[in-house]
Design a protein around this motif. Structure first.
Motif, PDB file in Angstrom:
ATOM      1  N   THR A  65      21.250   8.572 -30.956  1.00 46.01           N
ATOM      2  CA  THR A  65      21.727   9.131 -29.591  1.00 46.01           C
ATOM      3  C   THR A  65      21.853  10.412 -29.709  1.00 46.01           C
ATOM      4  O   THR A  65      22.415  10.972 -30.681  1.00 46.01           O
ATOM      5  CB  THR A  65      23.015   8.472 -29.072  1.00 46.01           C
ATOM      6  OG1 THR A  65      23.009   6.983 -29.023  1.00 46.01           O
ATOM      7  CG2 THR A  65      23.492   9.116 -28.012  1.00 46.01           C
ATOM      8  N   VAL A  66      21.689  11.403 -28.809  1.00 42.49           N
ATOM      9  CA  VAL A  66      21.820  12.617 -28.659  1.00 42.49           C
ATOM     10  C   VAL A  66      22.704  13.117 -27.624  1.00 42.49           C
ATOM     11  O   VAL A  66      22.684  12.803 -26.648  1.00 42.49           O
ATOM     12  CB  VAL A  66      20.194  13.496 -28.321  1.00 42.49           C
ATOM     13  CG1 VAL A  66      20.616  15.075 -28.286  1.00 42.49           C
ATOM     14  CG2 VAL A  66      19.374  13.023 -29.546  1.00 42.49           C
ATOM     15  N   ILE A  67      23.805  13.918 -28.045  1.00 41.16           N
ATOM     16  CA  ILE A  67      24.664  14.429 -27.129  1.00 41.16           C
ATOM     17  C   ILE A  67      25.053  16.058 -27.171  1.00 41.16           C
ATOM     18  O   ILE A  67      25.028  16.513 -28.551  1.00 41.16           O
ATOM     19  CB  ILE A  67      25.980  13.959 -27.159  1.00 41.16           C
ATOM     20  CG1 ILE A  67      27.114  14.451 -26.507  1.00 41.16           C
ATOM     21  CG2 ILE A  67      26.665  13.905 -28.845  1.00 41.16           C
ATOM     22  CD1 ILE A  67      27.004  13.996 -24.737  1.00 41.16           C
ATOM     23  N   GLY A  68      24.739  16.810 -26.424  1.00 44.69           N
ATOM     24  CA  GLY A  68      24.769  18.173 -26.268  1.00 44.69           C
ATOM     25  C   GLY A  68      26.138  18.511 -25.844  1.00 44.69           C
ATOM     26  O   GLY A  68      26.623  18.103 -24.715  1.00 44.69           O
ATOM     27  N   MET A  69      26.868  19.686 -26.506  1.00 40.99           N
ATOM     28  CA  MET A  69      28.259  19.924 -26.490  1.00 40.99           C
ATOM     29  C   MET A  69      28.302  21.479 -26.146  1.00 40.99           C
ATOM     30  O   MET A  69      27.839  22.140 -27.013  1.00 40.99           O
ATOM     31  CB  MET A  69      29.093  19.386 -27.488  1.00 40.99           C
ATOM     32  CG  MET A  69      28.968  18.023 -27.939  1.00 40.99           C
ATOM     33  SD  MET A  69      29.935  16.929 -26.694  1.00 40.99           S
ATOM     34  CE  MET A  69      31.551  17.558 -27.063  1.00 40.99           C
ATOM     35  N   SER A  70      28.996  21.872 -25.207  1.00 39.94           N
ATOM     36  CA  SER A  70      29.157  23.241 -24.661  1.00 39.94           C
ATOM     37  C   SER A  70      30.684  23.270 -24.113  1.00 39.94           C
ATOM     38  O   SER A  70      31.068  22.299 -23.638  1.00 39.94           O
ATOM     39  CB  SER A  70      28.079  23.968 -23.949  1.00 39.94           C
ATOM     40  OG  SER A  70      28.282  23.634 -22.821  1.00 39.94           O
ATOM     41  N   ASN A  71      31.329  24.374 -23.925  1.00 40.66           N
ATOM     42  CA  ASN A  71      32.277  24.571 -23.078  1.00 40.66           C
ATOM     43  C   ASN A  71      32.108  24.711 -21.562  1.00 40.66           C
ATOM     44  O   ASN A  71      32.998  25.209 -20.725  1.00 40.66           O
ATOM     45  CB  ASN A  71      33.235  25.659 -23.829  1.00 40.66           C
ATOM     46  CG  ASN A  71      32.786  27.060 -23.737  1.00 40.66           C
ATOM     47  OD1 ASN A  71      31.793  27.142 -22.974  1.00 40.66           O
ATOM     48  ND2 ASN A  71      33.552  27.916 -23.856  1.00 40.66           N
TER      49      ASN A  71
ATOM     50  N   ALA B  90      22.728  13.133 -22.708  1.00 37.76           N
ATOM     51  CA  ALA B  90      23.887  13.592 -22.185  1.00 37.76           C
ATOM     52  C   ALA B  90      24.367  14.788 -22.577  1.00 37.76           C
ATOM     53  O   ALA B  90      23.858  15.214 -23.895  1.00 37.76           O
ATOM     54  CB  ALA B  90      24.956  12.427 -22.281  1.00 37.76           C
ATOM     55  N   VAL B  91      24.980  15.582 -22.004  1.00 34.54           N
ATOM     56  CA  VAL B  91      25.680  16.793 -22.203  1.00 34.54           C
ATOM     57  C   VAL B  91      26.927  16.613 -21.752  1.00 34.54           C
ATOM     58  O   VAL B  91      27.403  15.911 -21.006  1.00 34.54           O
ATOM     59  CB  VAL B  91      25.134  18.021 -21.748  1.00 34.54           C
ATOM     60  CG1 VAL B  91      23.697  18.381 -22.243  1.00 34.54           C
ATOM     61  CG2 VAL B  91      24.910  18.017 -20.207  1.00 34.54           C
ATOM     62  N   ALA B  92      28.010  17.268 -22.485  1.00 30.12           N
ATOM     63  CA  ALA B  92      29.534  17.093 -22.524  1.00 30.12           C
ATOM     64  C   ALA B  92      30.199  18.312 -22.657  1.00 30.12           C
ATOM     65  O   ALA B  92      29.900  19.153 -23.530  1.00 30.12           O
ATOM     66  CB  ALA B  92      30.186  15.824 -23.401  1.00 30.12           C
ATOM     67  N   ALA B  93      31.420  18.440 -22.010  1.00 27.81           N
ATOM     68  CA  ALA B  93      32.178  19.542 -22.277  1.00 27.81           C
ATOM     69  C   ALA B  93      33.094  19.683 -23.541  1.00 27.81           C
ATOM     70  O   ALA B  93      33.856  18.426 -23.808  1.00 27.81           O
ATOM     71  CB  ALA B  93      33.166  19.585 -20.942  1.00 27.81           C
ATOM     72  N   ALA B  94      32.976  20.266 -24.261  1.00 26.83           N
ATOM     73  CA  ALA B  94      33.491  20.476 -25.664  1.00 26.83           C
ATOM     74  C   ALA B  94      34.993  21.209 -25.488  1.00 26.83           C
ATOM     75  O   ALA B  94      35.228  22.206 -25.016  1.00 26.83           O
ATOM     76  CB  ALA B  94      32.909  21.359 -26.754  1.00 26.83           C
ATOM     77  N   THR B  95      35.910  20.268 -25.212  1.00 27.74           N
ATOM     78  CA  THR B  95      37.334  21.132 -25.253  1.00 27.74           C
ATOM     79  C   THR B  95      37.673  21.696 -26.447  1.00 27.74           C
ATOM     80  O   THR B  95      36.923  21.571 -27.634  1.00 27.74           O
ATOM     81  CB  THR B  95      38.632  19.841 -25.055  1.00 27.74           C
ATOM     82  OG1 THR B  95      38.308  19.043 -26.587  1.00 27.74           O
ATOM     83  CG2 THR B  95      38.136  18.727 -24.145  1.00 27.74           C
ATOM     84  N   PRO B  96      38.656  22.587 -26.035  1.00 21.92           N
ATOM     85  CA  PRO B  96      39.140  23.523 -27.428  1.00 21.92           C
ATOM     86  C   PRO B  96      39.451  22.533 -28.470  1.00 21.92           C
ATOM     87  O   PRO B  96      39.264  23.066 -29.861  1.00 21.92           O
ATOM     88  CB  PRO B  96      40.348  24.182 -26.956  1.00 21.92           C
ATOM     89  CG  PRO B  96      40.142  24.206 -25.419  1.00 21.92           C
ATOM     90  CD  PRO B  96      39.536  23.045 -25.035  1.00 21.92           C
ATOM     91  N   GLN B  97      40.109  21.445 -28.529  1.00 13.89           N
ATOM     92  CA  GLN B  97      40.491  20.402 -29.529  1.00 13.89           C
ATOM     93  C   GLN B  97      39.065  19.962 -30.265  1.00 13.89           C
ATOM     94  O   GLN B  97      39.067  19.939 -31.501  1.00 13.89           O
ATOM     95  CB  GLN B  97      41.037  19.362 -29.108  1.00 13.89           C
ATOM     96  CG  GLN B  97      42.568  19.660 -28.697  1.00 13.89           C
ATOM     97  CD  GLN B  97      42.657  20.021 -27.141  1.00 13.89           C
ATOM     98  OE1 GLN B  97      41.338  20.098 -26.285  1.00 13.89           O
ATOM     99  NE2 GLN B  97      43.616  20.375 -26.635  1.00 13.89           N
TER     100      GLN B  97
END
Length: 187
Positions: free
Chosen positions: A94-100, A119-126
């Motif tokens: 599975t591939v997931i792209g992460m950015s803020n 999918a792409v997802a929001a990378a939280t500060p944590q």
């Protein structure tokens, strides 16, 4: 038209080019336990919730961090991952792209640039902190993530890391890693 879109983001591209000299380094190393996360994001323009632990039950996960949606390098990288999505699926990954980026931006990015393929997802500060992907300039964190790709094995351990602001080898190298995993070879 395509050219005009990238020109609009020339200031961000210039910022990214400046930041390249700082050298993106991933602290998480091969063998480390990947920090679990659940993040809001998008797939094919629809809002989703992505859970790393849930997807690891199916097989390895490529967690790739990119600085900013719709910038030239990030768009080209997303398109390359989209083109290779069938190959990642064949390898069981599975591939997931992460950015803020925020979810509405990710919804557009998932449809337009990821071509509805992953999918792409929001990378939280944590999450950014846990994966040590805060892009730094002069030793200080910026609002962007570094371009870092992790391959996380089904056991939740990191089996491959590639951290480089040049987007061009991320797809090739992560695909090689997941193919080796599928073949039972050492990555």
């Amino acid at each position: 038209m395509e050219r005009r879109r990238f020109t609009r983001f020339a200031p961000l591209a210039a910022l990214a080019a400046m930041l390249v000299s700082t050298g993106a380094r991933a602290q998480l190393s091969v063998g480390a336990k990947a920090p679990d996360f659940t993040a809001k994001g998008a797939l094919a323009g629809k809002e989703i919730s992505f859970s790393l632990s849930k997807h690891l039950k199916k097989g390895p996960v490529v967690v790739y961090f990119y600085p900013k949606a719709f910038t030239q390098g990030c768009t080209l990288e997303a398109r390359a991952f989209a083109e290779a999505s069938g190959d990642f699926a064949k390898a069981g990954a599975t591939v997931i792209g992460m950015s803020n980026d925020d979810v509405p931006t990710l919804q557009r990015f998932s449809k337009e640039e990821c071509r509805d393929k992953f999918a792409v997802a929001a990378a939280t500060p944590q999450v950014v902190s846990a994966y040590d992907v805060a892009l730094k300039r002069d030793g200080n964190a910026t609002a962007f993530t570094s371009r870092t790709s992790y391959v996380v094995g089904k056991d939740g351990r990191i089996v491959f890391v590639h951290s480089n602001m040049d987007w061009r080898d991320h797809v090739k190298l992560t695909l090689e890693a997941v193919r080796k995993l599928k073949a039972g070879k050492k990555v």
